[in-house]
Design an enzyme around this catalytic site. Structure first.
Site, short mmCIF file in Angstrom:
data_model
loop_
_atom_site.label_atom_id
_atom_site.label_comp_id
_atom_site.label_asym_id
_atom_site.label_seq_id
_atom_site.Cartn_x
_atom_site.Cartn_y
_atom_site.Cartn_z
N ASP A 127 0.80 -1.22 0.00
CA ASP A 127 0.00 0.00 0.00
C ASP A 127 0.84 1.27 0.00
OD1 ASP A 127 -2.02 -1.78 0.09
OD2 ASP A 127 -2.98 -1.01 1.89
N SER A 164 -6.07 4.48 5.04
CA SER A 164 -4.91 3.78 5.57
C SER A 164 -4.99 3.74 7.08
CB SER A 164 -3.63 4.50 5.15
OG SER A 164 -2.52 4.07 5.91
#
Length: 583
Positions: free
Chosen positions: A97, A486
């Site tokens: 990510d 996130s």
């Protein structure tokens, strides 16, 4: 499964291979062609006659989260061999990510969870492995491997690859979160380009996953709380030599699970899932856990959706002072005592089920029997004297999100927000506006068409939220999306808004200036529009076609379910007729 004997000093039960899946590829005259392949790889007759244990890693050279996993796998294999098993190593993909963030690559992230689970399932099925040890580093690889374990239901042990060490910049510990926020600081003229370069060179000094209580460390804690990982195995940073012993013990443990026929679905029960959600709440963990826990539950045929997770979050105190909302990183938590001390104080205060089975063959309560909550540390508070009485993550519901939404409140001071909407139909447009300062204090920024179907892929928005925070405006605006955030995101940022825009959810009907009200105390999210007005807007709404009309992203968009249920892509354990373990 037979009498006990000793292998390399370890007491083991004799395992009857004719009752294991690998009999289909190694037992009997008709399997001579299969055995010839094993001899070609240097295996001995004894190794062929032993249980086959898949050792799955997500090793690659994409990012520091994964780079140490190949070495760790070798130690796991030694543990399997020492206990009388035959390890067979294989790898699967990851999408990291931190590198996929802030551009179209992030559309691949959540989809990779399903690809990881599917590829592990196919590898194990195709080669008839009897058990599985899975090693993972980056965010989606952890739930992906755990989903595969529960789906296959063969004896399994999970082991996290460990976190990165904190960097040091101008006398303070830093993580990649600081680098993302530095982009916003630079846009606001607060730091120079040279400052960014100096920070980026020191923020991530070693192998390992992002150091705060972001998604990887959150799910590492989940692996222990569920009971799929050995107690204490999630804590040690990736560079620590102590990980070798953890790997060896994990390999040996999976052989004991085979001998005692203890399977993942004996471990991953509704109570275990509730324990895992409690640990997420107590640590102020990533909102992504509200996607991954339902997805793991789905593999076992257990209903445990966003709202079930939310109830546990609401009932559990927030006790671990970890980044991004707090002060400390995973290394600090490990040195304080790790996940076991969090579980110990939660258990003593009645927030955990102590009777859940774990991979040790013992219950949670038995595993924690000799753990003493340390008083001489500042990272973890007692559950009786928490940082806050409600968990660090909260679910919301209302006329703007009938299927629910989620926000991380750890470290937040203001839990109420109301303001006019400023609407964007993709993250790129929102980021450009933020970077240019084209938004006003008091607004609620809306990023839509980023859900599981609409993205497709349900992107995280860290680049945008970090830029806002870097500009010093993190507490002056709110942000809502049908995408994700996130684990490093902080501020009033609400994700997983459902139904998503792509299927005509209320978020698709918003216009600039609509007044949105958010209440993380009462758990509500609403827009000041009547049901009649929403219905009228719905009649004139038209579906929006995304740019991915072929390939993996298109296929995912056709089959993925809502975030409320974990964004899963198949019917799950409830529809099974037979598990792989029983072939």
């Amino acid at each position: 499964m037979g009498a006990s004997f000793r292998i390399n000093g370890y007491a083991m039960k004799k395992i009857d291979k004719t009752k294991l899946p690998s009999r289909h590829v190694s037992v009997g005259p008709e399997r001579a062609p299969h055995r010839s392949y094993y001899y070609a790889m240097g295996m001995t007759k004894q190794q062929i006659n032993q249980p086959f244990v898949g050792v799955a890693t997500t090793w690659n050279e994409a990012a520091p989260c994964n780079i140490s996993l190949a070495r760790q796998a070798q130690v796991v294999k030694k543990g399997v061999s020492a206990a009388g098993g035959t390890p067979r190593e294989f790898t699967t993909i990851t999408v990291t990510d931190g590198i996929a963030m802030g551009h179209q690559g992030m559309k691949s992230s959540l989809i990779s969870r399903e690809v990881i689970a599917d590829s592990v399932e196919l590898t194990v099925r195709g080669h008839c492995y009897d058990a599985l040890v899975g090693l993972a580093g980056c965010d989606k690889s952890l739930p992906g491997l755990m989903m595969a374990m529960v789906r296959l239901n063969i004896p399994s042990v999970f082991i996290y690859g460990g976190s990165i060490m904190p960097g040091s910049f101008k006398g303070k510990d830093v993580t990649v979160q600081d680098v993302f926020e530095a982009v916003g600081q630079y846009a606001a003229g607060k730091i120079t380009e040279d400052d960014i370069h100096a920070l980026e060179e020191v923020a991530c000094p070693t192998a390992g996953s992002c150091g705060g209580q972001f998604t990887a460390n959150t799910m590492g804690g989940v692996s222990e709380a569920l009971g799929l990982a050995l107690p204490g195995s999630a804590g040690a940073p990736a560079p620590y030599e102590s990980r070798d012993q953890l790997g060896f013990d994990s390999g040996r443990t999976v052989m004991e699970l085979i001998a005692n026929n203890i399977r993942p679905r004996d471990i991953v029960t509704l109570k275990a899932l509730q324990n895992a959600a409690a640990v997420v709440a107590a640590t102020g963990g990533s909102t992504n856990a509200a996607l991954h826990l339902p997805a793991i539950a789905h593999e076992a045929g257990i209903k445990f959706d966003l709202h079930d997770v939310g109830r546990i979050f609401h009932e559990t105190p927030y006790i671990a002072d970890l980044k991004p909302g707090g002060k400390y990183v995973q290394k600090d938590l490990y040195e304080a005592g790790g996940i076991p001390i969090i579980m110990k104080t939660l258990l003593e205060s009645g927030y955990l089920h102590g009777d859940c089975m774990t991979v040790t063959g013992k219950t949670v309560k038995e595993n924690l029997k000799n753990v003493v909550f340390p008083k001489d540390q500042v990272v973890v508070h007692s559950a009786k004297k928490p940082i806050s009485k409600t968990g660090g993550v909260v679910t919301l519901k209302g006329n703007l999100a009938p299927e629910g939404a989620i926000v991380k409140v750890a470290g937040m001071k203001n839990l109420l927000f109301s303001g006019p909407a400023r609407v964007f139909d993709c993250e790129e447009d929102a980021f450009k506006a933020v970077e240019a300062g084209k938004y006003k204090d008091g607004e609620v920024l809306v990023i839509r068409y980023e859900g599981p179907r609409g993205g497709p892929g349900m992107r995280e928005m860290l680049a945008t939220t970090a830029a806002i925070y870097g500009q010093g405006r993190g507490d002056k605006v709110a942000l809502i999306t049908d995408g994700r955030f996130s684990g490093a995101t902080r501020g009033f940022c609400i994700g997983h808004v459902g139904p998503e825009a792509a299927v005509g959810g209320p978020i698709a009907l918003l216009k600039n200036g609509d007044i949105i009200s958010l209440d993380a105390v009462k758990g509500t999210i609403s827009v000041d529009l009547s049901a009649k007005e929403l219905d009228a807007r719905k009649k004139s709404w038209k579906p929006r076609e995304h740019d991915y009309q072929s390939g993996a992203l298109w296929r995912y968009s056709q089959i993925v379910g809502p975030a409320e249920g974990g964004a899963v892509t198949h019917p799950g354990g409830k529809k099974e007729k037979k598990t792989y373990a029983d072939i």
